[in-house]
Design an enzyme around this catalytic site. Structure first.
Site, PDB file in Angstrom:
ATOM      1  N   PRO A  18      43.208  50.977 -12.266  1.00 52.62           N
ATOM      2  CA  PRO A  18      44.647  50.947 -12.498  1.00 52.62           C
ATOM      3  C   PRO A  18      45.119  49.921 -13.535  1.00 52.62           C
ATOM      4  CG  PRO A  18      44.110  49.876 -10.415  1.00 52.62           C
ATOM      5  CD  PRO A  18      42.828  50.434 -10.956  1.00 52.62           C
ATOM      6  N   ASP A  41      42.015  56.308 -23.491  1.00 55.18           N
ATOM      7  CA  ASP A  41      43.410  56.703 -23.572  1.00 55.18           C
ATOM      8  C   ASP A  41      44.321  55.485 -23.432  1.00 55.18           C
ATOM      9  OD1 ASP A  41      43.083  58.514 -20.468  1.00 55.18           O
ATOM     10  OD2 ASP A  41      43.630  56.401 -20.727  1.00 55.18           O
ATOM     11  N   LYS A  63      47.707  59.328 -24.967  1.00 57.75           N
ATOM     12  CA  LYS A  63      48.636  60.435 -24.700  1.00 57.75           C
ATOM     13  C   LYS A  63      49.856  59.853 -24.045  1.00 57.75           C
ATOM     14  CE  LYS A  63      45.578  63.904 -23.517  1.00 57.75           C
ATOM     15  NZ  LYS A  63      44.986  64.093 -22.246  1.00 57.75           N
ATOM     16  N   GLY A  94      42.272  55.916 -17.620  1.00 53.47           N
ATOM     17  CA  GLY A  94      42.964  55.115 -16.611  1.00 53.47           C
ATOM     18  C   GLY A  94      42.693  55.666 -15.215  1.00 53.47           C
ATOM     19  N   GLY A  95      42.594  54.776 -14.239  1.00 59.06           N
ATOM     20  CA  GLY A  95      42.423  55.216 -12.848  1.00 59.06           C
ATOM     21  C   GLY A  95      41.098  55.912 -12.630  1.00 59.06           C
ATOM     22  N   ASP A  96      41.148  57.093 -12.041  1.00 58.42           N
ATOM     23  CA  ASP A  96      39.951  57.909 -11.812  1.00 58.42           C
ATOM     24  C   ASP A  96      39.996  59.108 -12.774  1.00 58.42           C
ATOM     25  OD1 ASP A  96      37.650  58.673  -9.786  1.00 58.42           O
ATOM     26  OD2 ASP A  96      38.776  60.493 -10.253  1.00 58.42           O
ATOM     27  N   ILE A  99      41.465  62.429 -11.252  1.00 65.38           N
ATOM     28  CA  ILE A  99      42.798  62.515 -10.644  1.00 65.38           C
ATOM     29  C   ILE A  99      43.805  62.556 -11.795  1.00 65.38           C
ATOM     30  CG2 ILE A  99      44.562  61.341  -9.214  1.00 65.38           C
ATOM     31  CD1 ILE A  99      42.382  62.236  -7.425  1.00 65.38           C
ATOM     32  N   THR A 124      41.778  55.023  -8.466  1.00 64.26           N
ATOM     33  CA  THR A 124      42.977  55.689  -8.968  1.00 64.26           C
ATOM     34  C   THR A 124      44.179  54.750  -8.822  1.00 64.26           C
ATOM     35  OG1 THR A 124      44.446  57.574  -8.738  1.00 64.26           O
ATOM     36  CG2 THR A 124      43.346  56.876  -6.749  1.00 64.26           C
ATOM     37  N   MET A 175      53.331  60.391 -12.689  1.00 61.86           N
ATOM     38  CA  MET A 175      54.084  60.882 -13.848  1.00 61.86           C
ATOM     39  C   MET A 175      55.466  61.400 -13.446  1.00 61.86           C
ATOM     40  SD  MET A 175      50.974  62.976 -15.665  1.00 61.86           S
ATOM     41  CE  MET A 175      50.232  63.571 -14.156  1.00 61.86           C
TER      42      MET A 175
HETATM   43  N1  SAH Z   1      43.750  59.220 -13.752  1.00 57.87           N
HETATM   44  C1  SAH Z   1      44.880  58.345 -13.499  1.00 57.87           C
HETATM   45  C2  SAH Z   1      46.205  59.067 -13.564  1.00 57.87           C
HETATM   46  C3  SAH Z   1      46.548  59.619 -14.947  1.00 57.87           C
HETATM   47  S1  SAH Z   1      48.131  60.359 -14.995  1.00 57.87           S
HETATM   48  C4  SAH Z   1      44.686  57.673 -12.121  1.00 57.87           C
HETATM   49  O1  SAH Z   1      43.780  58.038 -11.371  1.00 57.87           O
HETATM   50  O2  SAH Z   1      45.456  56.761 -11.826  1.00 57.87           O
HETATM   51  C5  SAH Z   1      49.123  59.020 -15.540  1.00 57.87           C
HETATM   52  C6  SAH Z   1      50.007  58.514 -14.422  1.00 57.87           C
HETATM   53  O3  SAH Z   1      49.262  57.666 -13.552  1.00 57.87           O
HETATM   54  C7  SAH Z   1      51.169  57.652 -14.868  1.00 57.87           C
HETATM   55  O4  SAH Z   1      52.247  58.432 -15.324  1.00 57.87           O
HETATM   56  C8  SAH Z   1      51.512  56.931 -13.588  1.00 57.87           C
HETATM   57  O5  SAH Z   1      52.220  57.766 -12.691  1.00 57.87           O
HETATM   58  C9  SAH Z   1      50.133  56.697 -12.994  1.00 57.87           C
HETATM   59  N2  SAH Z   1      49.602  55.349 -13.318  1.00 57.87           N
HETATM   60  C10 SAH Z   1      48.484  55.058 -13.986  1.00 57.87           C
HETATM   61  N3  SAH Z   1      48.281  53.718 -14.056  1.00 57.87           N
HETATM   62  C11 SAH Z   1      49.318  53.151 -13.392  1.00 57.87           C
HETATM   63  C12 SAH Z   1      49.685  51.807 -13.100  1.00 57.87           C
HETATM   64  N4  SAH Z   1      48.955  50.756 -13.502  1.00 57.87           N
HETATM   65  N5  SAH Z   1      50.826  51.606 -12.377  1.00 57.87           N
HETATM   66  C13 SAH Z   1      51.564  52.640 -11.953  1.00 57.87           C
HETATM   67  N6  SAH Z   1      51.274  53.927 -12.210  1.00 57.87           N
HETATM   68  C14 SAH Z   1      50.155  54.187 -12.908  1.00 57.87           C
END
Ligand code: SAH
Length: 256
Positions: A18, A41, A63, A94-96, A99, A124, A175
């Site tokens: 995150p 990204d 993106k 970002g994240g997983d 997801i 995530t 999002m």
């Molecule tokens: N694969 C990512 C999500 C990608 S979609 C995951 O697993 O987290 C992008 C969305 O993820 C953003 O619009 C927001 O809703 C969320 N997001 C990602 N990083 C974030 C963060 N640090 N704080 C809050 N929301 C986040």
């Protein structure tokens, strides 16, 4: 090695978590530190990118909503092209990666081209944000179901979210900043009480993190008033309520 040609590279689809670099998995950290090429990204934290070798090639395919710098097909093609040219590619997301990260499409494109893909899971943002804001997504007394939905997708109004939010359930919307009014309207039309607690977590796990709370009916106002910006998550359900201690502190402030 095929007929004496350059061997094909591999693609690593890696979750960067995150934001906070401490939340990278060891495998992700190792891959980032040893990479010759990183395709990332916009959500990947600069501190994580700074862990790469100084001579690593970095390609940003950021993106942003309605400002796609590189269409998904071109990203897929780039990964395949680099791998076929013999380069190992660390594709940082970002994240997983699986997801809402379009990792599925990238993995398919690689496999279709005969390129080996490895997937490294990441924390995530839903889990990172929940931990940082101390919101348990499930709780023995108030939530035994948790769902992740995308607030920005084709035909939001046609999506059937009925039953995903309400008593005993937690809904996490990714999002959803730009579509907050439509989300609140949709859930209330589905029968959700307008006073269901909502928490908006912006920039989760980063220095600039904010946690904002209010009832569902006020979600659109909250987002505008507080100028909430992406990336942010919306958590809907009883677990998102302000903790008892904070409520008591607020009550004291009012009576003083
Ligand atoms: N694969 C990512 C999500 C990608 S979609 C995951 O697993 O987290 C992008 C969305 O993820 C953003 O619009 C927001 O809703 C969320 N997001 C990602 N990083 C974030 C963060 N640090 N704080 C809050 N929301 C986040």
């Amino acid at each position: 090695m095929l007929n004496g040609q350059t061997p094909i590279g591999r693609v690593f689809l890696v979750g960067a978590g995150p934001g906070d670099p401490d939340l990278l998995t060891l495998r992700a950290a190792r891959l980032v530190m040893n990479a010759g090429l990183i395709v990332h990204d916009g959500l990947v934290d600069p501190e994580i990118l700074a862990m790469a070798k100084p001579d690593a090639r970095m390609i940003c395919v950021a993106k942003r909503r309605s400002r796609h710098t590189m269409p998904q097909e071109d990203i897929n093609a780039l990964l395949v092209h680099e791998a076929l040219a013999g380069n190992d590619v660390v594709r940082l997301k970002g994240g997983d990666p699986f997801i809402f990260g379009r990792g599925g499409e990238e993995a398919e494109a690689c496999r279709a081209a005969g390129v080996q893909v490895d997937v490294v899971p990441g924390i995530t943002s839903a889990l990172g944000a929940a931990a940082a804001a101390q919101i348990p997504l499930t709780h023995r007394s108030s939530a035994s179901i948790v769902s992740f939905v995308a607030g920005q997708c084709k035909g939001l109004t046609d999506q059937n979210w009925a039953g995903l939010a309400g008593k005993g359930r937690t809904l996490v919307v990714f999002m959803g900043v730009a579509t907050a009014p439509a989300i609140a309207e949709k859930l209330i039309a589905d029968g959700l009480a307008p006073d269901v607690p909502v928490a908006v977590i912006e920039n989760a796990t980063r220095a600039a993190m904010r946690v904002l709370r209010g009832p569902l009916a006020q979600l659109p106002d909250l987002v505008v008033r507080e100028r909430v910006k992406s990336p942010a998550l919306i958590v809907i359900g009883d677990v998102a309520a302000r903790p008892e201690q904070e409520l008591r502190a607020l009550a004291l402030e009012v009576t003083e």
